[in-house]
Design a protein around this motif. Structure first.
Motif, short mmCIF file in Angstrom:
data_model
loop_
_atom_site.label_atom_id
_atom_site.label_comp_id
_atom_site.label_asym_id
_atom_site.label_seq_id
_atom_site.Cartn_x
_atom_site.Cartn_y
_atom_site.Cartn_z
N ILE A 71 0.84 -1.20 0.00
CA ILE A 71 0.00 0.00 0.00
C ILE A 71 0.87 1.25 0.00
N ILE A 72 1.90 1.26 0.84
CA ILE A 72 2.83 2.40 0.87
C ILE A 72 3.53 2.54 -0.47
N GLU A 73 3.94 1.43 -1.04
CA GLU A 73 4.61 1.42 -2.35
C GLU A 73 3.70 2.03 -3.42
N ALA A 74 2.42 1.67 -3.42
CA ALA A 74 1.49 2.19 -4.42
C ALA A 74 1.31 3.70 -4.28
N LEU A 75 1.24 4.19 -3.05
CA LEU A 75 1.10 5.63 -2.84
C LEU A 75 2.37 6.37 -3.26
N ALA A 76 3.53 5.78 -2.96
CA ALA A 76 4.80 6.42 -3.33
C ALA A 76 5.02 6.43 -4.83
N ILE A 245 8.93 4.89 -5.86
CA ILE A 245 9.57 5.97 -6.61
C ILE A 245 10.30 5.40 -7.83
N ALA A 246 10.99 4.29 -7.64
CA ALA A 246 11.73 3.68 -8.75
C ALA A 246 10.78 3.21 -9.85
N ARG A 247 9.66 2.62 -9.45
CA ARG A 247 8.69 2.18 -10.46
C ARG A 247 8.15 3.39 -11.22
N ARG A 248 7.91 4.48 -10.53
CA ARG A 248 7.45 5.71 -11.21
C ARG A 248 8.50 6.19 -12.20
N ALA A 249 9.78 6.12 -11.82
CA ALA A 249 10.85 6.56 -12.72
C ALA A 249 10.88 5.70 -13.99
N ILE A 250 10.69 4.39 -13.84
CA ILE A 250 10.65 3.52 -15.02
C ILE A 250 9.45 3.87 -15.90
#
Length: 388
Positions: A71-76, A245-250
């Motif tokens: 859940i934290i990962e999805a929000l980030a 954040i890393a997934r967003r960067a990709i």
């Protein structure tokens, strides 16, 4: 051929994913105001984000740590600062399990309550009749502007001298302060995670009753597997934020590379071999780091369900946390470099990803020295365990 059923998605994880587009749209606003807007905080609160780790007996969700992680990962992934503040609010609330029941219920049974604070023992708590008088100033008090209660760690003194638990080990405790008794200092002018509102908090000679203080070295009063999990759970959200954040960067680099034409070469950025290699490496870094983190979380939680967690398992958890955070930072670096010139502008989410992920790598729980600690244990040494 019969397909396997898709496992159900927890409602709170589904809500986090639904919130993502709106959070992303407001990232610039969050960053410029240097804190989360009140309406977003209210929306996260109504969804139950800050109640993920509160005991069920107090009306909390008491989620499996692997689910809280996701859940934290999805929000980030949507916004790094939002993911960070969600992590702080949820993780500090797990301290409910260490408070006397009457106090735990009084504070955490209120559905709107949000907690925050700093566990590092930067304050001093003089022992007096019925409690302690606490004085201190703590940096990195993320999200303190929207909290109802704040926690501060302190060195316990008696007669002005440190009170010793045993030879060479002073007593430290954490104390709950009503937010209205805490002075907040607007000191958060940082390179990254700008929207977390992580300024200083301060109390001066504040009386805190005995039942509003506790030690993580004492057993929790709520004897449930989540609270037998190593108290590194307070930092478990750091790699979750980093991976988001890393997934967003990709995502950002992939979108840019499919649209941007390299003028000199007269071809899409996506057709560059160096960019293709960078995407492959970043994808492998993020997915392998995430798999290691989740595998370790499940293993340690299972162990906590059976009894005390071993020192080796604690070390493996800390290693997985550090590895995921630093691997995420490397993935973001690759995406930023592959993007070229467009990534340097504030209109690009990639530069925010770069600043955010490298700000959180500075946290002591995932900094490079943790590798010395975990490596020593894996090699058979017996270092001090409280830092785990």
């Amino acid at each position: 051929m019969t397909s396997l059923p898709t496992p159900p998605v927890h409602p709170l994880l589904a809500t986090a994913r639904e919130l993502a587009p709106r959070l992303s749209e407001r990232s610039a606003e969050i960053e410029s105001t240097r804190r989360l807007p009140a309406d977003l905080v209210s929306e996260l609160n109504r969804a139950g984000v800050f109640r993920m780790m509160i005991p069920e007996t107090y009306g909390g969700l008491e989620l499996h740590p692997a689910l809280s992680f996701q859940i934290i990962e999805a929000l980030a992934r949507a916004d790094g600062a939002t993911g960070w503040n969600a992590m702080i609010g949820a993780a500090t609330a797990l301290t409910a399990a260490w408070l006397p029941e009457a106090v735990g219920r009084a504070i955490f049974s209120r559905p709107e309550v949000i907690t925050g604070g700093v566990a590092a023992p930067l304050g001093r708590a003089e022992r007096v009749e019925g409690g302690h008088r606490v004085t201190g100033r703590w940096s990195w008090a993320s999200g303190s502007q929207h909290c109802h209660w704040l926690i501060g760690g302190a060195l316990v003194t008696e007669g002005g001298k440190p009170r010793m638990v045993r030879e060479g080990v002073p007593e430290t405790r954490l104390f709950f302060f009503p937010a209205e008794h805490v002075t907040l200092h607007d000191t958060w002018f940082a390179a990254g995670l700008c929207g977390t509102g992580s300024g200083d908090m301060e109390v001066k000679d504040l009386f805190v009753p005995d039942d509003h203080g506790f030690s993580f070295f004492a057993p929790p009063r709520v004897a449930r597997p989540l609270y037998g999990f190593p108290f590194g759970l307070l930092g478990l959200g750091i790699p979750a934020v980093a991976l988001g954040i890393a997934r967003r960067a990709i995502d950002e680099l992939t979108s840019l590379a499919r649209q941007k034409t390299v003028v000199v070469e007269r071809r899409l950025l996506a057709s560059r071999p160096a960019v293709q290699e960078a995407v492959s490496e970043a994808e492998a870094l993020v997915r392998s780091s995430r798999a290691f983190a989740l595998e370790t979380i499940h293993a340690v939680f299972d162990e906590a369900s059976r009894g005390p967690v071993s020192v080796r398992s604690r070390a493996e958890l800390r290693l997985a946390m550090t590895h995921a955070t630093r691997g995420s930072a490397r993935a973001v670096d690759l995406m930023y470099e592959a993007a070229g010139g467009p990534a340097v502008f504030h209109t690009s989410a990639l530069q925010r990803c770069l600043r955010d992920v490298h700000t959180l790598t500075q946290h002591a729980m995932v900094a490079r020295p943790t590798l010395e600690l975990t490596g020593g244990i894996l090699l058979g040494f017996d270092p001090p365990t409280p830092v785990l």
